[in-house]
Design a protein around this motif. Structure first.
Motif, short mmCIF file in Angstrom:
data_model
loop_
_atom_site.label_atom_id
_atom_site.label_comp_id
_atom_site.label_asym_id
_atom_site.label_seq_id
_atom_site.Cartn_x
_atom_site.Cartn_y
_atom_site.Cartn_z
N THR A 37 0.84 -1.20 0.00
CA THR A 37 0.00 0.00 0.00
C THR A 37 0.88 1.25 0.00
O THR A 37 0.61 2.23 -0.72
N ARG A 38 1.95 1.21 0.80
CA ARG A 38 2.87 2.37 0.85
C ARG A 38 3.61 2.53 -0.48
O ARG A 38 3.86 3.65 -0.92
N ILE A 39 3.99 1.41 -1.09
CA ILE A 39 4.65 1.48 -2.41
C ILE A 39 3.71 2.13 -3.43
O ILE A 39 4.09 3.03 -4.18
N ASP A 40 2.46 1.66 -3.43
CA ASP A 40 1.47 2.19 -4.38
C ASP A 40 1.26 3.68 -4.19
O ASP A 40 1.19 4.44 -5.16
N ALA A 41 1.17 4.09 -2.93
CA ALA A 41 0.92 5.51 -2.65
C ALA A 41 2.11 6.36 -3.09
O ALA A 41 1.93 7.44 -3.67
N ALA A 42 3.32 5.86 -2.83
CA ALA A 42 4.52 6.62 -3.24
C ALA A 42 4.59 6.71 -4.76
O ALA A 42 4.93 7.76 -5.32
N ALA A 43 4.27 5.61 -5.45
CA ALA A 43 4.29 5.61 -6.91
C ALA A 43 3.28 6.62 -7.44
O ALA A 43 3.57 7.39 -8.36
N LYS A 44 2.12 6.64 -6.83
CA LYS A 44 1.07 7.55 -7.27
C LYS A 44 1.51 9.01 -7.11
O LYS A 44 1.35 9.82 -8.01
N ARG A 45 2.10 9.30 -5.95
CA ARG A 45 2.60 10.66 -5.71
C ARG A 45 3.61 11.08 -6.77
O ARG A 45 3.70 12.23 -7.15
N ALA A 46 4.41 10.07 -7.23
CA ALA A 46 5.46 10.37 -8.20
C ALA A 46 4.95 10.27 -9.64
O ALA A 46 5.73 10.42 -10.59
N GLY A 47 3.66 9.96 -9.81
CA GLY A 47 3.11 9.81 -11.15
C GLY A 47 3.67 8.59 -11.86
O GLY A 47 3.83 8.58 -13.09
N ARG A 48 4.00 7.54 -11.09
CA ARG A 48 4.58 6.34 -11.68
C ARG A 48 3.62 5.17 -11.58
O ARG A 48 2.74 5.15 -10.72
N ASP A 49 3.85 4.17 -12.42
CA ASP A 49 3.07 2.94 -12.39
C ASP A 49 3.67 2.01 -11.33
O ASP A 49 4.82 1.60 -11.43
N ALA A 50 2.89 1.67 -10.31
CA ALA A 50 3.40 0.84 -9.21
C ALA A 50 3.85 -0.53 -9.70
O ALA A 50 4.68 -1.18 -9.07
N ALA A 51 3.32 -0.95 -10.84
CA ALA A 51 3.67 -2.27 -11.38
C ALA A 51 5.14 -2.35 -11.80
O ALA A 51 5.70 -3.44 -11.92
N GLU A 52 5.78 -1.21 -12.00
CA GLU A 52 7.19 -1.25 -12.41
C GLU A 52 8.12 -1.26 -11.19
O GLU A 52 9.33 -1.21 -11.35
N ILE A 53 7.54 -1.31 -9.99
CA ILE A 53 8.38 -1.31 -8.79
C ILE A 53 8.34 -2.68 -8.12
O ILE A 53 7.29 -3.17 -7.67
N ARG A 54 9.51 -3.30 -8.08
CA ARG A 54 9.64 -4.63 -7.50
C ARG A 54 9.92 -4.53 -6.01
O ARG A 54 10.72 -3.71 -5.57
N LEU A 55 9.24 -5.37 -5.25
CA LEU A 55 9.51 -5.47 -3.81
C LEU A 55 10.38 -6.70 -3.57
O LEU A 55 9.94 -7.83 -3.82
N LEU A 56 11.61 -6.47 -3.13
CA LEU A 56 12.50 -7.58 -2.79
C LEU A 56 12.56 -7.70 -1.27
O LEU A 56 13.20 -6.87 -0.60
#
Ligand SMILES: *Cc1c(COP(=O)(O)O)cnc(C)c1O
Length: 277
Positions: A37-56
């Motif tokens: 949820t935090r990743i998605d919110a940060a991506a949204k703030r940055a105008g980015r697609d959360a799907a391109e962010i991998r969680l390792l």
């Protein structure tokens, strides 16, 4: 492109919030959902697609028993700082088919261990090591995804290349054909000063952009961001966040065990003897 100024480089200070240990399947599901949820919110703030962010998820110090529960909660890739610990876990959990990423500094004489089991190595920081890895990988008939580690904070004791050395280093890597160069990795300064942390991330983005132009950095991925700073990292362009404590709970082992030469180490180790490995 301008070089990072000395003032942009980041000193170290201190500690993170304390996360409760995840033990049950429910704990893992809840913590994972919260981080996503935090990743998605940060991506949204940055105008980015959360799907391109991998969680390792970073599993260091977490025993195999709990990793089985984490796997059941959907964690199928695991990052480890130390190769011995990673290799032991990969053997004990071999039945699960986990994808292992080694994310910490590696001595050249341990290259054979990484070549034996790892799917990815995120801390490439010398040509000597590239050469040793390539030799072992060729012998094993394998390839390996790698990230080049950069010391974006300027802390003299941190591992990684100096930003000024990155371009030449990347240009030399095609000689090691079993290494698939995916991008750059960093640990930002460990400080509460948000501006200094963000400057580390923007140094990385500038280096990556220059390397993409030069055609030397594969997909140009950026591995940056940990429990304490992954949202800022995503806003700074990260495509892979390495998160341990926010998923698994606070570690008892001080970070000085993992960054042994850190200027911070003295402070962290006052209440316990230095760990040996
Ligand atoms: C431990 C570690 C992380 C994760 O740190 P957390 O504070 O547990 O999120 C990320 N990257 C590296 C290289 C690490 O060793």
């Amino acid at each position: 492109m301008t070089e990072p100024s000395a003032a942009a480089r980041c000193p170290q200070s201190s500690p993170a919030p304390t996360y409760a240990a995840a033990i049950t399947l429910e704990d893992f599901r809840r913590n994972l959902a919260a981080v996503r949820t935090r990743i998605d919110a940060a991506a949204k703030r940055a105008g980015r697609d959360a799907a391109e962010i991998r969680l390792l998820p970073v599993t260091k110090t977490v025993p195999e028993e709990r990793l089985r529960t984490a796997f059941a909660a959907g964690i199928t890739q695991m990052g480890e700082n130390k190769v011995q610990e990673a290799q032991r876990k990969s053997e004990n959990l071999a039945d699960l088919g986990i994808s292992w990423s080694v994310i910490g500094h590696l001595q050249t004489n341990k290259a054979k261990n990484v070549a034996a089991f790892a799917d990815e190595f995120q801390a490439l920081d010398s040509l000597r090591l590239a050469e040793a890895l390539d030799r072992r990988l060729q012998a094993a008939g394998r390839g390996l995804d790698v990230y080049v580690q950069v010391n974006s904070s300027g802390e003299p004791s941190k591992f990684g290349l100096e930003p000024a050395d990155v371009a030449d280093f990347l240009a030399a890597l095609p000689a090691y054909s079993s290494l698939r160069v995916r991008g750059l990795m960093t640990l930002a300064a460990n400080t509460d000063d948000a501006a200094r942390v963000r400057e580390c991330f923007s140094i990385m983005r500038r280096l990556r952009d220059a390397a993409l132009q030069a055609g030397t950095v594969g997909d140009g991925l950026l591995s940056m961001g940990m429990s304490g700073d992954f949202e800022a990292a995503i806003e700074g362009g990260s495509t892979c966040v390495r998160v341990g404590q926010a998923i698994f709970g606070a570690r008892a082992t001080p970070d000085s065990h993992y960054w042994p030469e850190s200027p911070h180490a003295d402070q962290l180790q006052t209440d316990q003897p230095p760990a040996s490995s």
